[in-house]
Enzyme design. Structure first.
Site, PDB file in Angstrom:
ATOM      1  N   ASP A  40       4.134  -3.200  -2.121  1.00  0.00           N
ATOM      2  CA  ASP A  40       3.813  -2.664  -0.805  1.00  0.00           C
ATOM      3  C   ASP A  40       4.197  -1.188  -0.677  1.00  0.00           C
ATOM      4  O   ASP A  40       5.346  -0.812  -0.878  1.00  0.00           O
ATOM      5  CB  ASP A  40       4.581  -3.490   0.232  1.00  0.00           C
ATOM      6  CG  ASP A  40       4.126  -3.252   1.645  1.00  0.00           C
ATOM      7  OD1 ASP A  40       3.681  -2.129   1.951  1.00  0.00           O
ATOM      8  OD2 ASP A  40       4.209  -4.190   2.459  1.00  0.00           O
ATOM      9  N   SER A  62      -0.359  -0.895   3.023  1.00  0.00           N
ATOM     10  CA  SER A  62      -0.084  -2.293   3.335  1.00  0.00           C
ATOM     11  C   SER A  62      -1.174  -2.851   4.260  1.00  0.00           C
ATOM     12  O   SER A  62      -2.341  -2.820   3.906  1.00  0.00           O
ATOM     13  CB  SER A  62       1.318  -2.414   3.950  1.00  0.00           C
ATOM     14  OG  SER A  62       1.746  -3.750   3.973  1.00  0.00           O
TER      15      SER A  62
END
Length: 292
Positions: free
Chosen positions: A192, A44
């Site tokens: 993510d 991320s």
């Protein structure tokens, strides 16, 4: 000489700023340049920084870039601390089914019930394009970017398990559930990497490394009491993620690696706030680490 890895965890806009500060302080206090890591892996927000370091960007330049961004700030009426209105459809029911079959962790399965985001991650693409030629992977022998396959809920380490451009890998790794739309790569949708693990440290368990620095803005070594409803939910998420990291650290230590953890302290958590996507929190945190 010992082989050293660097693992940079998820944490949103606020976690990105905190990690930049932590990286700069790490270099200042140890004299070790993170760009010299034998392996660098990011999840991320950490994927952006991992790519930047792999591309040769120094910690001082990262800090200066953060300062400039904070100075620019947001428009007075900006709502960039809130997600665009998501779609009504759930992100991935197949992840829920995978969770019921105990193929993925329960918290990851529940992510599948979140509404599918519709945010545009073009700004991330532009940031990576400044570092790596379009369509190419960063020129580093061991740079990994972690994302999650939206159908199976399994993690993928781009740069090792799958291959694509650095731009698309970072966009996928940063596709926060409910905020950004998943990214399609090779006919599969990815989101993510932090949906399953804050750092995915266990993915380097069998790498030829002697020690690993883990910089994780989404976890803590101790529980910090919440003072608001928002913090109550944030602390709950942090507790789950901290437990995941603890298990991954144990796996790496059993594999013979020395793991050095860098995580937020109680005062830093107060500055970070409950919304890890709130860019307004960066200024006070930057001032706390590096006063003007």
């Amino acid at each position: 000489m010992s082989k050293r890895g660097l693992v940079l965890g998820a944490g949103g806009v606020v976690g990105y700023a905190w990690t930049v500060c932590a990286l700069r302080r790490l270099e200042m206090e140890t004299g070790w340049d993170p760009r010299k890591a034998d392996l660098v892996m990011g999840t991320s927000a950490g994927s952006i920084l991992a790519t930047a370091l792999a591309a040769g960007v120094s910690t001082s330049d990262l800090l200066e870039s953060l300062r400039k961004s904070v100075r620019r700030g947001s428009a007075p009426d900006s709502r960039d601390h809130l997600p665009p209105r998501p779609y009504w459809r759930p992100l991935s029911l197949s992840m829920v089914r995978a969770g019921l079959r105990r193929e993925i962790p329960f918290h990851a399965a529940m992510v599948g019930l979140l509404p599918e985001g519709r945010g545009d991650s073009a700004i991330l693409a532009r940031a990576v394009d400044k570092l790596v030629p379009e369509g190419r992977w960063v020129d580093h022998p061991n740079c990994l970017v972690v994302a999650v396959d939206c159908e199976s809920g399994k993690r993928v380490a781009f740069g090792r398990d799958e291959h694509t451009s650095s731009r698309e890998a970072v966009r996928a790794s940063c596709a926060v559930p409910g905020w950004y739309a998943p990214i399609e790569i090779g006919g599969r949708r990815y989101m993510d990497g932090g949906a399953v693990s804050p750092t995915s440290l266990d993915l380097v368990e069998h790498e030829a490394l002697d020690e690993v620095y883990v910089i994780s803005p989404l976890t803590s070594t101790r529980y910090i009491r919440a003072s608001s409803v928002g913090e109550f939910f944030e602390r709950g998420l942090r507790h789950v993620m901290s437990g995941a990291l603890e298990r991954e650290v144990l796996r790496c230590e059993r594999a013979g690696k020395r793991v050095l953890r860098i995580e937020p302290t109680a005062p830093e958590l107060t500055l970070m706030g409950a919304n890890f996507m709130d860019p307004r929190r960066r200024a006070s945190m930057l001032d706390a680490w590096f006063p003007a």
